[in-house]
Every structure is written in C-alpha cells, then in structure tokens.
Design a protein around this motif. Structure first.
Motif, mmCIF file in Angstrom:
data_model
loop_
_atom_site.group_PDB
_atom_site.id
_atom_site.type_symbol
_atom_site.label_atom_id
_atom_site.label_comp_id
_atom_site.label_asym_id
_atom_site.label_seq_id
_atom_site.Cartn_x
_atom_site.Cartn_y
_atom_site.Cartn_z
ATOM 1 N N SER A 16 56.742 20.782 55.303
ATOM 2 C CA SER A 16 55.331 21.206 55.241
ATOM 3 C C SER A 16 54.977 21.606 53.808
ATOM 4 C CB SER A 16 55.061 22.357 56.229
ATOM 5 O OG SER A 16 55.874 23.467 55.924
ATOM 6 N N GLY A 17 55.891 22.297 53.131
ATOM 7 C CA GLY A 17 55.627 22.703 51.743
ATOM 8 C C GLY A 17 55.547 21.503 50.806
ATOM 9 N N ILE A 18 56.434 20.531 51.012
ATOM 10 C CA ILE A 18 56.439 19.335 50.150
ATOM 11 C C ILE A 18 55.130 18.560 50.346
ATOM 12 C CG2 ILE A 18 57.595 17.119 49.717
ATOM 13 C CD1 ILE A 18 60.253 18.566 50.636
ATOM 14 N N LYS A 41 52.454 22.971 64.472
ATOM 15 C CA LYS A 41 52.992 24.216 63.897
ATOM 16 C C LYS A 41 53.119 24.088 62.372
ATOM 17 C CE LYS A 41 56.934 27.287 64.406
ATOM 18 N NZ LYS A 41 58.375 27.189 64.440
ATOM 19 N N GLY A 42 53.664 22.955 61.913
ATOM 20 C CA GLY A 42 53.842 22.746 60.464
ATOM 21 C C GLY A 42 52.506 22.638 59.748
ATOM 22 N N LEU A 43 51.557 21.908 60.365
ATOM 23 C CA LEU A 43 50.246 21.739 59.723
ATOM 24 C C LEU A 43 49.511 23.080 59.651
ATOM 25 C CD1 LEU A 43 49.085 18.294 61.236
ATOM 26 C CD2 LEU A 43 49.995 18.736 58.946
ATOM 27 N N LYS A 44 49.739 23.920 60.673
ATOM 28 C CA LYS A 44 49.112 25.263 60.660
ATOM 29 C C LYS A 44 49.614 26.076 59.472
ATOM 30 C CE LYS A 44 47.452 26.640 65.153
ATOM 31 N NZ LYS A 44 48.002 26.705 66.496
ATOM 32 N N SER A 45 50.907 25.942 59.157
ATOM 33 C CA SER A 45 51.428 26.733 58.030
ATOM 34 C C SER A 45 50.800 26.239 56.719
ATOM 35 C CB SER A 45 52.956 26.729 58.006
ATOM 36 O OG SER A 45 53.432 25.543 57.440
ATOM 37 N N ILE A 46 50.517 24.940 56.631
ATOM 38 C CA ILE A 46 49.834 24.425 55.429
ATOM 39 C C ILE A 46 48.420 25.005 55.365
ATOM 40 C CG2 ILE A 46 48.961 22.345 54.256
ATOM 41 C CD1 ILE A 46 51.294 20.787 55.506
ATOM 42 N N GLU A 47 47.736 24.987 56.518
ATOM 43 C CA GLU A 47 46.374 25.546 56.582
ATOM 44 C C GLU A 47 46.356 27.002 56.120
ATOM 45 O OE1 GLU A 47 43.119 24.956 57.331
ATOM 46 O OE2 GLU A 47 43.749 22.897 57.022
ATOM 47 N N LYS A 48 47.362 27.763 56.582
ATOM 48 C CA LYS A 48 47.453 29.179 56.231
ATOM 49 C C LYS A 48 47.622 29.342 54.719
ATOM 50 C CE LYS A 48 50.304 32.910 57.552
ATOM 51 N NZ LYS A 48 51.613 33.215 58.079
ATOM 52 N N ASN A 49 48.495 28.517 54.146
ATOM 53 C CA ASN A 49 48.715 28.590 52.689
ATOM 54 C C ASN A 49 47.456 28.225 51.918
ATOM 55 O OD1 ASN A 49 51.365 29.390 52.853
ATOM 56 N ND2 ASN A 49 52.209 27.341 52.621
ATOM 57 N N LEU A 50 46.737 27.182 52.391
ATOM 58 C CA LEU A 50 45.515 26.774 51.690
ATOM 59 C C LEU A 50 44.462 27.873 51.801
ATOM 60 C CD1 LEU A 50 45.240 22.962 52.656
ATOM 61 C CD2 LEU A 50 46.147 23.957 50.539
#
Ligand code: CAA
Ligand code: NAD
Length: 292
Positions: A16-18, A41-50
């Motif tokens: 997800s980070g890459i 779940k992985g895409l949500k963590s990207i959304e959270k970071n953005l």
C-alpha cells in the motif's frame, strides 16, 4: 523504455505504501490483492495517509483527486499485464513469490521489468521462476514507505547493467535515495538490523528488563526513533520470523536464529500492530500497553 505504468502486488503494509508513493510521484499504478476485503483495507490506509497530507497542507484536494485517479485496485492478476514495472510485496516466502512471478511472466510482455520488495529471500532464486532473469531485481523499501527515504536497489549476477541503472533512476523519481547493493541475504540494512531486533527479544527472555524499559533504553540512550519492541510490532512479527528463518538458513549463525518467544507469538497469531497485538496490545492505538 521509460517506466510509466507500475504494478504492485500485495496491498499490505508495504504494497500500500509503495503504491501510494508511486501514484504521488505521477505514475499510473495498479495494485493487486487476493480478496476484495484485503484490497479495501489496504486502499483505506492509503486514503488515511492522503487525508493526513491534506490536513497538513502537504497536498491540496485537487492533487489528492489526481493521485486517486492514478491509482487502481484489483483482485485480477491479468490487470497487471500492461505494466512497465511490477513490484511484488507479498508474504516473505520463496515458493509464494516464485508462483506469483511464474504467473506474471506468462501474462506480461518481455519488456516488463520485475522487482521484489523482499527483505531476505534470494532475488536470484525468485528470478528463476521467470524467463527474464536479467530484467529481475530487488527493490527494497522501508516501513513506513511514505516516510522512509531509502530504497535498496538489488542486482544479481544475471542482472542487465543498463536496466539496473534505469531502476535506480526510478527510485529517485519516487523521491527516494537509492543505495546500490547486491543479492546477499538481508542486503545492507537487514544484515545489521535483524540481529539487533532478535537480540532485544533475547535480552527480554534473559530478564534484563521489561519491554517498555528495553524500548526506552534504546530510544533515550541511543536516540533511536522507536525502541526494538515497538519496531518489531511495526514491522510485523510474522514477517520478522520469516526473515530470521531465511537469514539463519543462509548464514547458519545463531545471531540470526529466531528466539523461541518470537516463534510462539507468531504461532499464537500475535503478529504485531497489524493484528492488534504483539509485544504490545493496540486496542487503543494511541496508548499501546505491554502484553508480556
Ligand atoms: N504512514 C505514513 N506516514 C507516517 C506513518 C505511516 N505509517 N507514520 C508516521 N508517519 C508520518 C507522520 O505523518 C509524520 O509526518 P510529518 O513529519 O510530515 O508530520 C511523520 O511520519 C512523523 O510521525 P509522528 O510524528 O507521528 O511519529 P514519529 O516522529 O515517531 O515518527 C516514524 C514515526 C517515522 C515511523 C519513526 O518512529 C521511525 O522512523 N521509526 C523507525 C522506523 C524504521 O526503523 N523503519 C524501518 C523498519 S525495517 C524495514 O522496513 C525493512 C525490512 O525489511 C523489515
Ligand atoms: P503484509 O502481511 O502486511 O502484506 C502482504 C500482503 O500480500 C497481504 O495483504 C496478502 O494478502 C497479500 N498477498 C499474498 N499473496 C498475494 C498474491 N499472490 N497477490 C496479491 N497479494 C497477495 O506484509 P508486508 O509487511 O507488506 O511485507 C510484504 C513484503 O515486503 C515481504 O516480502 C516483506 O519481507 C517485505 N518487507 C516488509 C517490511 C516491513 O517492515 N513489514 C519492510 C520491507 C520489506
């Protein structure tokens, strides 16, 4: 050939980070997970970071939309067929990686570059699953990928020199600092870091201090950003256990052997922060409490 379209396999901690940093750097990214739930779940963590970057004014909302527009999730391996570069970030297990790359090798044209984000598997060995060994590399990112600046760019004895340089430039285009290294188990960072983390567990097993005391000792005494147990939970105890086994198998040195406690925690499903418990309990993520 210029790298434009990037495929990432595995949307866990690293994938997800890459995918996030590649989309932020302007690449068109397709990320593949095995189930819709894990992908979500992985895409949500990207959304959270953005969202965090927008809050901090490091991104504006138009840029966030553009990043989202460059990022596509899928559960279909076939959707990676048109990529220029595919970066694998699945479980740290050679047979799983070989099976994946053998399938990708059939799907992708000969120009597609393959890279593994492995921490400790032999890049040379994983590459043998494909018919493109000279275009197969290690691209080792660090957790959390959006923050950590380093990427180890790993060549094998079969690597094509010009393609290796192209991949090193790709790491720079992501805003990272590449270091060149070769396919030796653990590369540079894990060769030094893993024995330290395993020694911290042995130190606890020998009763030298409590988990918070050992963590604080390395934070306050040495200026490390995280103590070893916080870092072990952050990396993932399952991943650390797999890495230790692979490194021990390679070097046959006791300092790489996984301590018995680590094995038992992984058997119990205590995989660290990502599973809610490890050396600490993360029921309240802002206030982890030691479990042992
Ligand atoms: N994803 C994205 N960004 C994150 C993040 C995450 N998971 N966690 C923290 N950040 C960002 C924060 O938003 C913050 O950004 P700004 O400075 O722009 O505001 C910045 O990182 C610092 O965060 P915090 O202030 O919340 O916390 P901190 O100062 O403790 O830093 C940390 C957090 C960067 C993770 C720091 O604790 C750290 O460097 N820890 C060590 C990490 C490390 O050693 N990683 C390597 C692991 S080994 C590996 O990856 C290789 C392997 O093969 C196993
Ligand atoms: P993780 O457990 O968080 O994520 C792995 C993901 O891959 C899981 O979500 C799993 O469902 C998925 N997956 C498994 N097989 C798949 C397949 N065939 N196709 C698509 N997805 C698949 O693990 P992680 O921490 O992200 O580690 C991934 C890789 O990165 C490992 O090789 C690890 O050694 C390496 N690595 C980890 C760290 C770290 O700090 N955790 C740092 C650098 C490198």
């Amino acid at each position: 050939m210029a790298i434009e379209r990037v495929g990432v396999v595995g949307c866990g901690l690293m994938g997800s980070g890459i995918a996030q940093v590649a989309a932020q750097a302007g690449f068109s990214v397709t990320i593949r997970e095995v189930t819709p739930e894990l992908l979500e779940k992985g895409l949500k963590s990207i959304e959270k970071n953005l969202a965090r970057l927008v809050e901090k004014s490091a991104l504006n909302s138009t840029e966030r939309e553009q990043i989202r527009g460059r990022l596509r999730g899928t559960t279909r391996l076939e959707d990676l067929a048109g990529c220029d570069l595919i970066i694998e970030a699945i479980v740290e297990h050679v047979p799983a990686k070989k099976e994946l790359f053998a399938a990708l090798d059939k799907l992708c044209g000969p120009a597609t570059l393959f890279a593994t984000n492995t921490s400790s598997c032999s890049v040379t060995e994983v590459a043998t699953a494909t018919a493109r060994r000279s275009r197969f590399f290690g691209l080792h990112f660090f957790n959390p990928v959006p923050v950590m600046k380093l990427v180890e760019v790993v060549r094998t004895i079969e690597s094509d020199a010009a393609t290796y340089e192209e991949l090193t430039r790709f790491a720079e285009r992501l805003g990272k600092t590449p270091v060149r290294t070769s396919d030796r188990t653990g590369f540079i960072v894990n060769r030094l870091l893993v024995p330290y983390l395993l020694d911290a567990i042995r130190t606890f097993e020998e009763g030298l201090g409590t988990i918070p005391d050992i963590d604080n000792s390395m934070k306050l005494g040495c200026g490390y950003p995280m103590g070893p147990f916080t870092l072990l939970d952050f990396v993932g105890l399952d991943t650390t256990y797999y890495i230790a086994n692979i490194m021990f198998e390679e070097f046959k040195e006791p300092r790489f052997a996984p301590p018995p406690l680590l094995k038992r925690m992984v058997l119990a499903g205590w995989n660290g922060r990502k599973s809610g418990r490890g050396f600490y309990d993360y029921s309240d993520p802002q206030n982890p409490t030691p479990l042992l």
